[in-house]
Design a protein around this motif. Structure first.
Motif, PDB file in Angstrom:
ATOM      1  N   ILE A 237       0.877  -1.171   0.000  1.00  0.00           N
ATOM      2  CA  ILE A 237       0.000   0.000   0.000  1.00  0.00           C
ATOM      3  C   ILE A 237       0.909   1.214   0.000  1.00  0.00           C
ATOM      4  O   ILE A 237       1.537   1.537   0.993  1.00  0.00           O
ATOM      5  CB  ILE A 237      -0.921   0.031   1.233  1.00  0.00           C
ATOM      6  CG1 ILE A 237      -1.763  -1.234   1.295  1.00  0.00           C
ATOM      7  CG2 ILE A 237      -1.790   1.271   1.206  1.00  0.00           C
ATOM      8  CD1 ILE A 237      -2.639  -1.311   2.522  1.00  0.00           C
ATOM      9  N   GLN A 238       1.009   1.871  -1.126  1.00  0.00           N
ATOM     10  CA  GLN A 238       1.859   3.046  -1.210  1.00  0.00           C
ATOM     11  C   GLN A 238       1.115   4.288  -0.781  1.00  0.00           C
ATOM     12  O   GLN A 238      -0.097   4.362  -0.808  1.00  0.00           O
ATOM     13  CB  GLN A 238       2.381   3.238  -2.641  1.00  0.00           C
ATOM     14  CG  GLN A 238       3.642   2.468  -2.916  1.00  0.00           C
ATOM     15  CD  GLN A 238       4.349   3.026  -4.130  1.00  0.00           C
ATOM     16  OE1 GLN A 238       3.775   3.714  -4.947  1.00  0.00           O
ATOM     17  NE2 GLN A 238       5.621   2.719  -4.241  1.00  0.00           N
ATOM     18  N   SER A 286      10.184   5.068   5.195  1.00  0.00           N
ATOM     19  CA  SER A 286       9.672   3.801   5.731  1.00  0.00           C
ATOM     20  C   SER A 286       8.375   3.359   5.069  1.00  0.00           C
ATOM     21  O   SER A 286       8.041   2.169   5.080  1.00  0.00           O
ATOM     22  CB  SER A 286       9.463   3.928   7.249  1.00  0.00           C
ATOM     23  OG  SER A 286       8.540   4.977   7.542  1.00  0.00           O
ATOM     24  N   MET A 287       7.619   4.305   4.467  1.00  0.00           N
ATOM     25  CA  MET A 287       6.350   3.940   3.832  1.00  0.00           C
ATOM     26  C   MET A 287       6.577   3.024   2.629  1.00  0.00           C
ATOM     27  O   MET A 287       5.681   2.304   2.216  1.00  0.00           O
ATOM     28  CB  MET A 287       5.594   5.196   3.390  1.00  0.00           C
ATOM     29  CG  MET A 287       6.227   5.935   2.224  1.00  0.00           C
ATOM     30  SD  MET A 287       5.255   7.358   1.668  1.00  0.00           S
ATOM     31  CE  MET A 287       5.591   8.517   2.984  1.00  0.00           C
ATOM     32  N   PHE A 288       7.780   3.056   2.056  1.00  0.00           N
ATOM     33  CA  PHE A 288       8.064   2.251   0.880  1.00  0.00           C
ATOM     34  C   PHE A 288       8.770   0.939   1.212  1.00  0.00           C
ATOM     35  O   PHE A 288       8.676  -0.027   0.452  1.00  0.00           O
ATOM     36  CB  PHE A 288       8.942   3.040  -0.104  1.00  0.00           C
ATOM     37  CG  PHE A 288       8.298   4.290  -0.630  1.00  0.00           C
ATOM     38  CD1 PHE A 288       7.194   4.230  -1.468  1.00  0.00           C
ATOM     39  CD2 PHE A 288       8.790   5.533  -0.273  1.00  0.00           C
ATOM     40  CE1 PHE A 288       6.598   5.370  -1.953  1.00  0.00           C
ATOM     41  CE2 PHE A 288       8.201   6.695  -0.752  1.00  0.00           C
ATOM     42  CZ  PHE A 288       7.099   6.618  -1.590  1.00  0.00           C
ATOM     43  N   LYS A 289       9.490   0.901   2.289  1.00  0.00           N
ATOM     44  CA  LYS A 289      10.348  -0.244   2.573  1.00  0.00           C
ATOM     45  C   LYS A 289       9.540  -1.503   2.868  1.00  0.00           C
ATOM     46  O   LYS A 289       8.528  -1.459   3.580  1.00  0.00           O
ATOM     47  CB  LYS A 289      11.268   0.070   3.744  1.00  0.00           C
ATOM     48  CG  LYS A 289      12.351   1.095   3.418  1.00  0.00           C
ATOM     49  CD  LYS A 289      13.349   1.241   4.551  1.00  0.00           C
ATOM     50  CE  LYS A 289      12.695   1.850   5.782  1.00  0.00           C
ATOM     51  NZ  LYS A 289      13.684   2.083   6.846  1.00  0.00           N
ATOM     52  N   LEU A 290      10.021  -2.630   2.336  1.00  0.00           N
ATOM     53  CA  LEU A 290       9.427  -3.926   2.649  1.00  0.00           C
ATOM     54  C   LEU A 290       9.958  -4.404   3.992  1.00  0.00           C
ATOM     55  O   LEU A 290      11.124  -4.176   4.331  1.00  0.00           O
ATOM     56  CB  LEU A 290       9.774  -4.942   1.555  1.00  0.00           C
ATOM     57  CG  LEU A 290       9.315  -4.613   0.136  1.00  0.00           C
ATOM     58  CD1 LEU A 290       9.711  -5.747  -0.807  1.00  0.00           C
ATOM     59  CD2 LEU A 290       7.817  -4.388   0.082  1.00  0.00           C
ATOM     60  N   ARG A 291       9.115  -5.083   4.732  1.00  0.00           N
ATOM     61  CA  ARG A 291       9.523  -5.547   6.053  1.00  0.00           C
ATOM     62  C   ARG A 291      10.548  -6.669   5.980  1.00  0.00           C
ATOM     63  O   ARG A 291      11.444  -6.771   6.802  1.00  0.00           O
ATOM     64  CB  ARG A 291       8.295  -6.021   6.837  1.00  0.00           C
ATOM     65  CG  ARG A 291       7.304  -4.906   7.155  1.00  0.00           C
ATOM     66  CD  ARG A 291       6.110  -5.445   7.917  1.00  0.00           C
ATOM     67  NE  ARG A 291       5.152  -4.382   8.216  1.00  0.00           N
ATOM     68  CZ  ARG A 291       4.010  -4.585   8.857  1.00  0.00           C
ATOM     69  NH1 ARG A 291       3.682  -5.816   9.270  1.00  0.00           N
ATOM     70  NH2 ARG A 291       3.201  -3.569   9.089  1.00  0.00           N
TER      71      ARG A 291
END
Length: 447
Positions: A237-238, A286-291
């Motif tokens: 979810i971007q 951080s909104m873009f980074k994959l966990r």
């Protein structure tokens, strides 16, 4: 007859065929008369608010019409048309997401890369030279992201869908990444028109695309996730930053139409943070980074490619970003072009000379319809209808806010001149046509 309207005549299949032959003959004559490139007349282009269009321009494959409308605060769609002896006619539609940098970069670099590959290959344009050009362009953009990493890390989250059509002699190549679309208008013996989708789309809502992703990532059960009634790659979810209501900056989440499709595509140019783990870290927001880290690219830049030998029944090709196809079906778009396009019916003209003069007047004084503009307008009218609002009210909504109602839309319609394609030697009469849009120095440039 309404003031300014073009004269109309009863239509028969034989008239259509005769009109097509005359148009092809006149197109070849115009090629011979044009010894060097010329600047388009002012009447060939125009704008109305956020909508811009360019009327029929001549290229090696025939004639084309272009139009685009802006919805985002920054226009994320880009487009490029080239006509050269090496490649023939090149049409590229680049639909950016997360920003316009990747689409603009692709528009500037893909054609030169393709021209270089085709020139160095004795076979010229092939599936392999096209694929290599796509991959080279993606690698170049990733290198650009790496150079800018310390000052503009957000570039790693910017990507672009990419639709390319190449008409080289009598062969049409279609290459695609993402969800833009190319549709062929094909006529039967009775003059009836039908639509044929030429491009393959890479959207996670398609079962075959999900199967492909699962096969490529057997150790990742979350490579495709069904979330909020939409299939998404990695369930991402971007968040998109847009400008609305003057100076108010708002973060708009996936519940908005603004981001509904972004991570549905499985093949793109760019999106470095989903192709290389080294970009999936700070200073990327951080909104873009994959966990979870990944070991192999999640998205691909290898296009789906098809080739088609053009037939006399192939009348025109519509190239458009997904903003058009969200509101118009293939069949509807083809019918609009067929009804209002360049086909001439001259049943009431008695002598062939009168018919030819009529065609020359239409072409010479540029009275032919702005067909790409008509397609964009039809999509906007449908977008307004879906929101139970008047089209006139939709046109008053400014960019940024307009994105809640429709996406950026770019359309190129190429009318095929079969007579011109049959000429054996294009080198003596190839038009040096170059059209790029949008452009800060003018939308049309002839080289």
């Amino acid at each position: 007859m309404l003031p300014g309207a073009s004269p109309s005549f009863p239509q028969r299949p034989t008239d259509r065929l005769y009109g097509q032959k005359l148009l092809s003959a006149w197109s070849r004559a115009r090629r011979t008369l044009k010894a060097r490139p010329q600047t388009l007349k002012a009447g060939n282009e125009g704008h109305n608010g956020l909508l811009r269009w360019h009327n029929l321009a001549q290229c090696n494959a025939g004639e084309l019409s272009m139009a685009y409308v802006q919805a985002n605060n920054l226009m994320e769609d880009h487009c490029r048309v080239e006509s050269s002896p090496t490649l023939g006619t090149f049409v590229g539609v680049f639909d950016g997401h997360g920003g316009n940098e990747a689409a603009r970069f692709t528009s500037e670099h893909l054609f030169p890369n393709l021209q270089s590959e085709a020139t160095s290959n004795w076979q010229g344009v092939t599936d392999e030279t096209i694929r290599k050009a796509f991959l080279d362009t993606d690698e170049s953009y990733i290198a650009h992201v790496e150079k800018q990493w310390s000052v503009k890390p957000q570039l790693a989250a910017v990507g672009s869908c990419c639709l390319v059509g190449i008409v080289c002699q009598r062969t049409l190549f279609i290459a695609n990444l993402g969800n833009s679309r190319a549709v062929l208008g094909k006529a039967d013996l009775s003059g009836q028109i039908s639509s044929v989708q030429l491009s393959t789309e890479h959207n996670a809502s398609d079962e075959s695309v999900r199967q492909e992703l699962w096969a490529q990532h057997p150790d990742d059960p979350h490579i495709v996730v069904f979330k909020d009634n939409v299939w998404r790659v990695k369930g991402i979810i971007q968040v998109v930053l847009i400008l609305m209501f003057g100076s108010v900056l708002l973060y708009v989440y996936s519940c908005s139409v603004l981001t509904r499709w972004m991570m549905q595509v499985s093949r793109t140019i760019g999106d470095a943070y989903l192709k290389h783990q080294r970009f999936n870290r700070e200073p990327l927001h951080s909104m873009f980074k994959l966990r979870e880290p990944f070991s192999r690219p999640i998205l691909s830049a290898s296009p789906s490619i098809m080739s088609h030998s053009l037939q006399p029944s192939d009348r025109f090709i519509i190239f458009a970003s997904d903003g058009l196809w969200e509101h118009l079906s293939n069949e509807t778009a083809v019918k609009i072009v067929h009804k209002h396009g360049r086909t001439v019916s001259l049943h009431t003209c008695i002598f062939s000379l009168i018919r030819l003069v009529y065609v020359i007047m239409l072409l010479g004084f540029q009275l032919l319809p702005k067909i790409a503009k008509r397609l964009v307008k039809a999509a906007l009218q449908e977008a307004a209808r879906k929101r139970d609002m008047r089209f006139s009210d939709l046109k008053k909504i400014d960019r940024g806010v307009r994105r809640h109602f429709h996406d950026d839309i770019t359309v190129v319609v190429l009318f095929i001149d079969h007579g011109g394609l049959s000429l054996k030697d294009h080198s003596q009469e190839s038009l040096a046509l170059s059209i790029s849009a949008p452009s800060c120095i003018g939308d049309l440039a002839w080289s």
